[in-house]
Motif scaffolding. Structure first.
Motif, PDB file in Angstrom:
ATOM      1  N   GLY A  16       0.821  -1.204   0.000  1.00 61.40           N
ATOM      2  CA  GLY A  16       0.000   0.000   0.000  1.00 61.40           C
ATOM      3  C   GLY A  16       0.852   1.249   0.000  1.00 61.40           C
ATOM      4  N   GLY A  17       0.350   2.278  -0.673  1.00 65.54           N
ATOM      5  CA  GLY A  17       1.062   3.549  -0.700  1.00 65.54           C
ATOM      6  C   GLY A  17       2.100   3.612  -1.802  1.00 65.54           C
ATOM      7  N   VAL A  18       2.415   4.827  -2.202  1.00 66.06           N
ATOM      8  CA  VAL A  18       3.347   5.053  -3.296  1.00 66.06           C
ATOM      9  C   VAL A  18       4.730   4.491  -2.994  1.00 66.06           C
ATOM     10  CG1 VAL A  18       4.542   6.847  -4.612  1.00 66.06           C
ATOM     11  CG2 VAL A  18       2.111   7.089  -4.118  1.00 66.06           C
ATOM     12  N   HIS A  19       5.145   4.574  -1.736  1.00 67.37           N
ATOM     13  CA  HIS A  19       6.505   4.182  -1.374  1.00 67.37           C
ATOM     14  C   HIS A  19       6.586   2.755  -0.835  1.00 67.37           C
ATOM     15  CE1 HIS A  19       7.668   8.351  -1.952  1.00 67.37           C
ATOM     16  NE2 HIS A  19       6.691   8.715  -1.157  1.00 67.37           N
ATOM     17  N   SER A  20       5.524   1.979  -0.948  1.00 67.39           N
ATOM     18  CA  SER A  20       5.509   0.640  -0.366  1.00 67.39           C
ATOM     19  C   SER A  20       6.551  -0.258  -1.020  1.00 67.39           C
ATOM     20  CB  SER A  20       4.121   0.011  -0.532  1.00 67.39           C
ATOM     21  OG  SER A  20       4.123  -1.323  -0.071  1.00 67.39           O
ATOM     22  N   THR A  21       7.296  -0.968  -0.171  1.00 64.68           N
ATOM     23  CA  THR A  21       8.287  -1.928  -0.659  1.00 64.68           C
ATOM     24  C   THR A  21       8.018  -3.319  -0.096  1.00 64.68           C
ATOM     25  OG1 THR A  21       9.808  -1.415   1.164  1.00 64.68           O
ATOM     26  CG2 THR A  21      10.043  -0.130  -0.883  1.00 64.68           C
ATOM     27  N   GLU A  22       6.823  -3.525   0.455  1.00 62.51           N
ATOM     28  CA  GLU A  22       6.469  -4.807   1.038  1.00 62.51           C
ATOM     29  C   GLU A  22       5.334  -5.457   0.260  1.00 62.51           C
ATOM     30  OE1 GLU A  22       5.601  -4.556   5.170  1.00 62.51           O
ATOM     31  OE2 GLU A  22       7.309  -3.255   5.627  1.00 62.51           O
ATOM     32  N   LEU A  23       5.311  -6.795   0.291  1.00 55.67           N
ATOM     33  CA  LEU A  23       4.253  -7.545  -0.359  1.00 55.67           C
ATOM     34  C   LEU A  23       2.946  -7.441   0.423  1.00 55.67           C
ATOM     35  CD1 LEU A  23       6.104 -10.829  -1.336  1.00 55.67           C
ATOM     36  CD2 LEU A  23       4.824  -9.400  -2.939  1.00 55.67           C
ATOM     37  N   THR A  24       1.832  -7.492  -0.290  1.00 58.25           N
ATOM     38  CA  THR A  24       0.550  -7.648   0.361  1.00 58.25           C
ATOM     39  C   THR A  24       0.511  -9.007   1.061  1.00 58.25           C
ATOM     40  OG1 THR A  24      -0.355  -8.586  -1.671  1.00 58.25           O
ATOM     41  CG2 THR A  24      -0.660  -6.220  -1.329  1.00 58.25           C
ATOM     42  N   PRO A  25      -0.302  -9.187   2.074  1.00 55.28           N
ATOM     43  CA  PRO A  25      -0.403 -10.497   2.725  1.00 55.28           C
ATOM     44  C   PRO A  25      -0.756 -11.585   1.712  1.00 55.28           C
ATOM     45  CG  PRO A  25      -1.503  -8.835   4.056  1.00 55.28           C
ATOM     46  CD  PRO A  25      -1.130  -8.162   2.756  1.00 55.28           C
ATOM     47  N   GLY A  26       0.076 -12.608   1.644  1.00 59.33           N
ATOM     48  CA  GLY A  26      -0.161 -13.678   0.689  1.00 59.33           C
ATOM     49  C   GLY A  26       0.061 -13.273  -0.745  1.00 59.33           C
TER      50      GLY A  26
END
Length: 394
Positions: free
Chosen positions: A66-76
């Motif tokens: 989530g978000g423009v700067h997100s560097t993480e995967l969504t859950p699953g």
């Protein structure tokens, strides 16, 4: 209005290796101007507004948390869906993504996010169908763009908007984006995020292939995104659909960061006639990737080398040498930065299919299909594949 910034990056000796691996110019920041603040949100590519800016409307499927700067995967690694309006400046030059050096973007001179609408999965399917409704011929096509390593969300969506405008693509652009760390030294982490996103990517391709009235699904993938694309298409082939139920169009692999032997295994499950590979022997990012991983990269093949030419012929794919079109030191973004390369991609995307010239999408959901403008001067003329190098004595 939140502000976007472009940050400088030193290119001293300590960063030379990392810089060579950078897959994009490194735009940063992520503000969004309010819809209606001098932006024309009319249709897929609206005409000039009172402020003379126009917009590109693109769908986004993302495994970013989530978000423009997100560097993480969504859950699953579950996909998220949205519809974005990208403001494209009227003085846009082919091959460029105009961004402010500091402060907020001016829609008359810079790319900017004009509006963003979150969608659920059903709304995404309905909206894609609505945007295809009533279209004829290859305007029923979809272009899926998959970015590479070290790429932020803004870089990815602005790049797709630029390509769609510069190629005069008349169909529906869709971005598939995975959570790149957007960091020069995060190659391994990016590869893991791309790998985890395969199921979401395959789900997108399957959904698009089942959309009522869709023409062909074209794919343009860059760098690490080419590996993700080939793995996903191979998975589709193993599940019994090597051509997306007859909907697969052109698959264009730009600067593919794929081991040559791995690509042989991937393409063996697919029809190579769908594939075009854009190579550059001077691509410094791929040179460093090869040195780190110990294997030659597909995107660094030299069609004028006798050894590579024999290999290319055995692969059976179309290969285009864009080595001479480099616009910067790294030479990794030639496919989108060089107007001649963009022209070739446009020729593939806009080539009429005589048998489908009058075929119309079967659903009319009332989507606005205002014609897009044609900024700059760029002709969609196909490039010829490189001719064989002359033999000694000729």
């Amino acid at each position: 209005m939140r502000h976007l910034r472009k940050t400088g990056r030193a290119a001293g000796p300590a960063l030379l290796l990392a810089l060579a691996l950078a897959a994009s110019p490194g735009l940063t920041g992520g503000g969004a101007a309010r819809a209606g603040d001098g932006f024309n949100l009319g249709g897929l590519f609206g005409g000039k507004s009172d402020e003379t800016a126009y917009t590109a409307e693109i769908f986004i499927v993302s495994t970013r948390k989530g978000g423009v700067h997100s560097t993480e995967l969504t859950p699953g690694a579950k996909p998220r869906f949205s519809l974005d309006y990208i403001s494209v400046p009227p003085d846009h030059k082919p091959g460029q993504i105009e961004r402010p050096g500091f402060g907020g973007p001016d829609p008359n001179h810079h790319f900017a996010l004009a509006d963003h609408s979150q969608l659920d999965e059903d709304e995404f399917r309905e909206q894609v169908a609505a945007h295809l409704s009533g279209r004829i011929g290859n305007n029923r096509d979809v272009l899926v763009y998959v970015h590479g390593f070290n790429t932020s969300l803004d870089e990815a969506r602005f790049r797709l908007a630029q390509i769609a405008v510069d190629t005069k693509f008349g169909g529906v652009p869709v971005l598939f984006t995975w959570p790149s760390k957007a960091a020069l030294l995060a190659y391994g982490a990016d590869k893991e995020s791309a790998t985890a996103s395969r199921d979401a990517y395959l789900g997108l391709l399957n959904d698009l292939s089942e959309t009522p009235g869709v023409g062909r699904i074209h794919i343009l993938a860059h760098s690490m995104g080419t590996w993700l694309t080939m793995e996903t298409l191979r998975e589709s082939a193993l599940s019994g659909s090597p051509d997306l139920h007859g909907k697969l169009g052109n698959v264009m692999l730009a600067a593919p960061d794929i081991d040559v032997s791995v690509f042989k295994q991937q393409i063996a499950r697919l029809d190579p006639s769908h594939f075009s590979v854009y190579v550059s022997k001077d691509d410094r990012a791929l040179q460093v990737s090869a040195s780190l991983q110990g294997d030659r990269r597909l995107g660094a093949l030299d069609p004028f080398s006798e050894r590579d030419r024999d290999l290319i012929e055995k692969l059976g794919v179309g290969v285009y040498d864009i080595s001479d079109l480099s616009t910067n030191l790294i030479g990794h973004d030639n496919y989108a930065n060089a107007p001649k390369a963009v022209s070739q991609i446009g020729a593939r995307l806009t080539k009429p299919r005589a048998a489908e010239a009058e075929t119309q999408s079967v659903i009319d959901a009332g989507a606005d299909r205002t014609p897009k403008p044609a900024p700059g001067q760029i002709d969609s003329q196909d490039l010829a594949p490189p001719a064989p190098a002359p033999q000694a004595g000729q």
